[in-house]
Design an enzyme around this catalytic site. Structure first.
Site, PDB file in Angstrom:
ATOM      1  N   LYS A 173       1.180  -1.383   0.034  1.00  0.00           N
ATOM      2  CA  LYS A 173      -0.008  -0.272   0.066  1.00  0.00           C
ATOM      3  C   LYS A 173       1.009   1.124   0.039  1.00  0.00           C
ATOM      4  O   LYS A 173       1.569   2.059   1.130  1.00  0.00           O
ATOM      5  CB  LYS A 173      -0.640  -0.168   1.026  1.00  0.00           C
ATOM      6  CG  LYS A 173      -2.105   0.913   1.177  1.00  0.00           C
ATOM      7  CD  LYS A 173      -2.586   1.505   2.011  1.00  0.00           C
ATOM      8  CE  LYS A 173      -1.673   2.323   3.039  1.00  0.00           C
ATOM      9  NZ  LYS A 173      -1.848   4.008   2.639  1.00  0.00           N
ATOM     10  N   GLY A 226       7.145   5.770   8.100  1.00  0.00           N
ATOM     11  CA  GLY A 226       6.255   6.120   7.969  1.00  0.00           C
ATOM     12  C   GLY A 226       6.459   6.751   9.386  1.00  0.00           C
ATOM     13  O   GLY A 226       7.413   7.272  10.135  1.00  0.00           O
ATOM     14  N   THR A 230       2.479   6.029  13.975  1.00  0.00           N
ATOM     15  CA  THR A 230       1.562   4.799  13.306  1.00  0.00           C
ATOM     16  C   THR A 230       2.842   3.480  13.613  1.00  0.00           C
ATOM     17  O   THR A 230       2.369   2.914  13.326  1.00  0.00           O
ATOM     18  CB  THR A 230       1.625   5.256  11.550  1.00  0.00           C
ATOM     19  OG1 THR A 230       1.692   7.074  11.284  1.00  0.00           O
ATOM     20  CG2 THR A 230       0.701   4.657  11.121  1.00  0.00           C
ATOM     21  N   GLU A 248      10.656   1.555   9.757  1.00  0.00           N
ATOM     22  CA  GLU A 248      11.684   2.704   9.925  1.00  0.00           C
ATOM     23  C   GLU A 248      10.764   4.114   9.701  1.00  0.00           C
ATOM     24  O   GLU A 248       9.493   4.203   8.881  1.00  0.00           O
ATOM     25  CB  GLU A 248      12.255   2.505   8.182  1.00  0.00           C
ATOM     26  CG  GLU A 248      12.533   1.633   7.240  1.00  0.00           C
ATOM     27  CD  GLU A 248      13.991   1.455   8.483  1.00  0.00           C
ATOM     28  OE1 GLU A 248      14.746   2.448   8.810  1.00  0.00           O
ATOM     29  OE2 GLU A 248      14.745   0.812   8.204  1.00  0.00           O
ATOM     30  N   CYS A 282      13.196  12.142   6.233  1.00  0.00           N
ATOM     31  CA  CYS A 282      13.427  11.948   6.743  1.00  0.00           C
ATOM     32  C   CYS A 282      14.952  12.214   7.638  1.00  0.00           C
ATOM     33  O   CYS A 282      15.273  12.120   8.575  1.00  0.00           O
ATOM     34  CB  CYS A 282      13.627  10.793   7.052  1.00  0.00           C
ATOM     35  SG  CYS A 282      13.785   9.265   5.741  1.00  0.00           S
ATOM     36  N   GLU A 383       9.223  16.242  15.377  1.00  0.00           N
ATOM     37  CA  GLU A 383       9.169  16.386  13.802  1.00  0.00           C
ATOM     38  C   GLU A 383       9.011  17.583  13.510  1.00  0.00           C
ATOM     39  O   GLU A 383       7.551  16.994  13.518  1.00  0.00           O
ATOM     40  CB  GLU A 383       9.844  15.209  13.510  1.00  0.00           C
ATOM     41  CG  GLU A 383       9.938  14.802  11.786  1.00  0.00           C
ATOM     42  CD  GLU A 383       9.739  13.383  11.707  1.00  0.00           C
ATOM     43  OE1 GLU A 383       8.941  12.966  11.570  1.00  0.00           O
ATOM     44  OE2 GLU A 383      10.370  12.880  10.510  1.00  0.00           O
TER      45      GLU A 383
HETATM   46  P1  NAD Z   1       2.428   7.878   8.217  1.00  0.00           P
HETATM   47  O1  NAD Z   1       2.788   7.451   9.507  1.00  0.00           O
HETATM   48  O2  NAD Z   1       1.368   8.763   8.390  1.00  0.00           O
HETATM   49  O3  NAD Z   1       1.815   7.429   7.015  1.00  0.00           O
HETATM   50  C1  NAD Z   1       2.692   6.463   6.260  1.00  0.00           C
HETATM   51  C2  NAD Z   1       1.444   5.417   5.745  1.00  0.00           C
HETATM   52  O4  NAD Z   1       1.222   4.114   6.794  1.00  0.00           O
HETATM   53  C3  NAD Z   1       0.845   5.262   4.526  1.00  0.00           C
HETATM   54  O5  NAD Z   1       0.376   5.080   3.734  1.00  0.00           O
HETATM   55  C4  NAD Z   1      -0.633   5.825   5.668  1.00  0.00           C
HETATM   56  O6  NAD Z   1      -1.469   5.128   4.613  1.00  0.00           O
HETATM   57  C5  NAD Z   1       0.204   4.551   6.542  1.00  0.00           C
HETATM   58  N1  NAD Z   1      -0.683   4.767   7.702  1.00  0.00           N
HETATM   59  C6  NAD Z   1      -1.140   4.481   8.487  1.00  0.00           C
HETATM   60  N2  NAD Z   1      -1.703   4.759   9.562  1.00  0.00           N
HETATM   61  C7  NAD Z   1      -1.529   3.077   9.822  1.00  0.00           C
HETATM   62  C8  NAD Z   1      -2.223   2.247   9.889  1.00  0.00           C
HETATM   63  N3  NAD Z   1      -2.959   2.618  10.741  1.00  0.00           N
HETATM   64  N4  NAD Z   1      -2.035   0.878  10.330  1.00  0.00           N
HETATM   65  C9  NAD Z   1      -1.620   0.901   8.796  1.00  0.00           C
HETATM   66  N5  NAD Z   1      -1.183   2.029   7.752  1.00  0.00           N
HETATM   67  C10 NAD Z   1      -1.313   2.747   7.981  1.00  0.00           C
HETATM   68  O7  NAD Z   1       4.014   8.633   7.545  1.00  0.00           O
HETATM   69  P2  NAD Z   1       3.337   9.537   6.671  1.00  0.00           P
HETATM   70  O8  NAD Z   1       2.658  10.945   7.079  1.00  0.00           O
HETATM   71  O9  NAD Z   1       3.187   9.376   5.054  1.00  0.00           O
HETATM   72  O10 NAD Z   1       5.157  10.133   6.400  1.00  0.00           O
HETATM   73  C11 NAD Z   1       5.421  11.287   6.808  1.00  0.00           C
HETATM   74  C12 NAD Z   1       6.579  10.769   8.484  1.00  0.00           C
HETATM   75  O11 NAD Z   1       7.324   9.207   7.329  1.00  0.00           O
HETATM   76  C13 NAD Z   1       7.376  11.408   8.583  1.00  0.00           C
HETATM   77  O12 NAD Z   1       7.679  11.001  10.680  1.00  0.00           O
HETATM   78  C14 NAD Z   1       8.837  10.697   8.323  1.00  0.00           C
HETATM   79  O13 NAD Z   1      10.357  10.905   8.828  1.00  0.00           O
HETATM   80  C15 NAD Z   1       8.974   9.592   7.158  1.00  0.00           C
HETATM   81  N6  NAD Z   1       9.540   8.840   6.702  1.00  0.00           N
HETATM   82  C16 NAD Z   1      10.902   8.205   7.087  1.00  0.00           C
HETATM   83  C17 NAD Z   1      11.875   7.795   6.704  1.00  0.00           C
HETATM   84  C18 NAD Z   1      12.744   6.533   7.028  1.00  0.00           C
HETATM   85  O14 NAD Z   1      13.426   5.778   6.149  1.00  0.00           O
HETATM   86  N7  NAD Z   1      13.275   6.791   8.252  1.00  0.00           N
HETATM   87  C19 NAD Z   1      11.514   7.608   5.260  1.00  0.00           C
HETATM   88  C20 NAD Z   1      10.286   8.461   4.994  1.00  0.00           C
HETATM   89  C21 NAD Z   1       9.894   8.687   5.684  1.00  0.00           C
END
Ligand code: NAD
Length: 480
Positions: A173, A226, A230, A248, A282, A383
């Site tokens: 997804k 993400g 989450t 991650e 990130c 963040e």
């Molecule tokens: P998010 O956690 O809101 O969403 C990430 C993904 O998870 C999306 O596909 C979302 O639909 C899904 N999701 C949300 N709630 C869920 C649940 N309850 N169960 C399963 N899936 C769910 O994050 P975002 O706003 O899309 O991304 C930004 C975040 O991602 C920032 O905190 C950033 O630092 C982090 N990030 C981390 C890395 C890394 O490699 N460490 C890389 C890129 C982004």
């Protein structure tokens, strides 16, 4: 335009006919709809993956590798189309999507297509006991991959490529905020000859579609990138089911600048590490600590350079800073600038929402530099994930080390110095998964990638990813 789920090698509508609007961040307009998939759609995807698994997992490595490399070639051949879609969906400059996002997505498939042919397991001879042990590295079965919006295809494929290279079948997804390139990937996979059901892409909200994938009893491993909140929720759901988890998560990375660094290189790179992709990476160095003896010089030069960055429409070739990904995100980032002011932070440049001519409803924000009075203020601890960085001076190595480590996150650090001993000392003590010395975001896909503390659990990249996507089985044979 309406996009569809990619299940069993074909495109299908969501069973319950539920849709979500998709926004173009450059002008704030709705330009399409995507499925908000239910448990029925996820089940369909799971069943198709399950059916594909026996033959995919037994396909020769050479054959599997060839398909992955073909996907990579087709991504490269369709670079323009993919980059345009990514830029429109995410708001990032088209030039960035062309230079970084899509080439890297292609590299992910090529890299893991090659890596799987070199992935070997160990054997241990039990001397004196007359036995030999060998390790089987077997694919897990059906795995789930969930990715965020900031580097959409780049991170989506960073998970999918090792998962399928290792012989798994996938229910994936992408972020509901940036679904377009994941949708386009389906067609490429079919053209490359990926057998039906090996990769299934379901679109939808995290709380509906994502949640169902994570809670599915027969999806045995979850690779998630993400936000930290989450990730914690996913761990709470998946851990009692004993799923393998790779998380991650967020970051609040220090950029530590010592006076003995190569100044010009540091200055140019610090602008990039602060604001590339509107600061929505990130790995961006969002907390800048500068040795006191060069602080004023740095402050002046850095602010001058940041002021030159052009905020503009993503498809304009002269744009350095495109649109932020969504209205709620723009509001969140802008709110942090107000919080900084309340905490006696001084906005040295930026801080304002920008109106771009012809795209008045887009989500644009000036790149913002805030001088903070203490490292403990919220803008230095939480963040923000936008074009906002803090700067402050430090006096000693011990002091900056303490400030660098005094956040809940631990993803990456950038260190600017030419002192080898200091580099070695600090690298061992920094609480972070990655330390870049005199560079930023230089990636070698063989290296372990991931964070410590609230930045996540597990490592991706290279053989680490192939280890995650396989189960190790010890076989012990007694021969005496
Ligand atoms: P998010 O956690 O809101 O969403 C990430 C993904 O998870 C999306 O596909 C979302 O639909 C899904 N999701 C949300 N709630 C869920 C649940 N309850 N169960 C399963 N899936 C769910 O994050 P975002 O706003 O899309 O991304 C930004 C975040 O991602 C920032 O905190 C950033 O630092 C982090 N990030 C981390 C890395 C890394 O490699 N460490 C890389 C890129 C982004």
């Amino acid at each position: 335009m309406k996009i569809q789920n990619y299940i069993n090698g074909g495109f299908v509508n969501p069973i319950q006919n539920n849709w979500i609007d998709n926004y173009n961040p450059s002008n704030g307009e709705i330009y399409g709809q995507i499925p908000n998939s239910s448990s029925k759609d996820v089940e369909l995807a799971y069943e198709s993956a399950k059916k594909a698994f026996p033959s995919w997992s037994k396909m020769t490595l050479e054959h599997r590798s060839r398909i992955l490399i073909k996907i990579s070639e087709l991504l490269e051949a369709n670079l323009e189309q993919f980059a345009a879609a990514e830029s429109k969906d995410n708001g990032k400059p088209l030039s960035l999507a062309k230079k970084i996002d899509i080439p890297r997505a292609a590299s992910n498939f090529r890299f893991f297509g090659n890596a799987i042919t070199q992935f070997a397991s160990e054997s241990h001879e039990s001397i004196g006991q007359g036995a030999i042990n060998y390790t089987l590295r077997q694919p897990i079965g059906v795995v789930g991959c969930i990715s965020p919006w900031n580097l959409p295809l780049y991170l989506f494929t960073w998970k999918i490529a090792p998962a399928i290279a290792a012989g798994n079948c996938v229910v994936a997804k992408p972020s509901e905020i940036t679904p377009m390139t994941a949708y386009l990937l389906g067609e490429i996979c079919t053209k490359a000859g990926l057998p039906k059901g090996v990769l299934n892409i379901v679109h939808g909200l995290g709380t509906t579609t994502g949640q169902v994938i994570v809670a599915h009893p027969d999806i045995k491993a979850i690779s998630f990138t993400g936000g930290t909140a989450t990730g914690a929720h996913i761990a709470r759901v998946a851990a009692p089911m004993f799923k393998k988890l790779s998380l991650e998560l967020g970051g609040k990375n220090p950029n530590i600048i010592f006076a003995d660094c190569d100044y010009d290189d540091m200055l140019e790179t610090s602008v990039r590490s602060s604001f590339t992709n509107q600061g929505q990476i990130c790995l961006c160095g969002s907390r800048i600590f500068v040795e006191a003896s060069i602080y004023n010089r740095f402050k002046k030069d850095f602010v001058e350079k940041v002021k030159q960055l052009k905020v503009g429409h993503p498809s304009d070739a002269s744009t350095n800073i495109g649109a932020l990904v969504s209205k709620p995100h723009l509001e969140k980032v802008a709110e942090y600038i107000e919080i900084a002011k309340e905490e006696n932070g001084k906005v040295l440049c930026g801080g304002e929402i920008v109106t771009v001519k012809g795209s008045e409803n887009g989500y644009y924000l000036q790149p913002t530099v805030i001088e903070v009075p203490t490292d403990e203020c919220r803008v230095n601890q939480e963040e923000i994930f936008g074009p906002v960085v803090t700067i402050m001076p430090f006096n000693t190595e011990e002091e900056v080390l303490e400030m660098a480590n005094k956040v809940k996150y631990g993803l990456s650090t950038t260190l600017w110095t030419n002192d080898l001993k200091r580099t070695m000392r600090m690298s061992t003590q920094l609480q972070s998964g990655i330390v870049w010395v005199n560079t930023w975001m230089m990636r070698d896909l063989r290296t372990p990638f991931g964070g410590v503390k609230a930045s996540g659990v597990g490592r991706e990249g290279g053989f680490e990813a192939l280890r995650f996507f396989t189960e190790a089985k010890n076989v012990c044979i007694k021969y005496e």
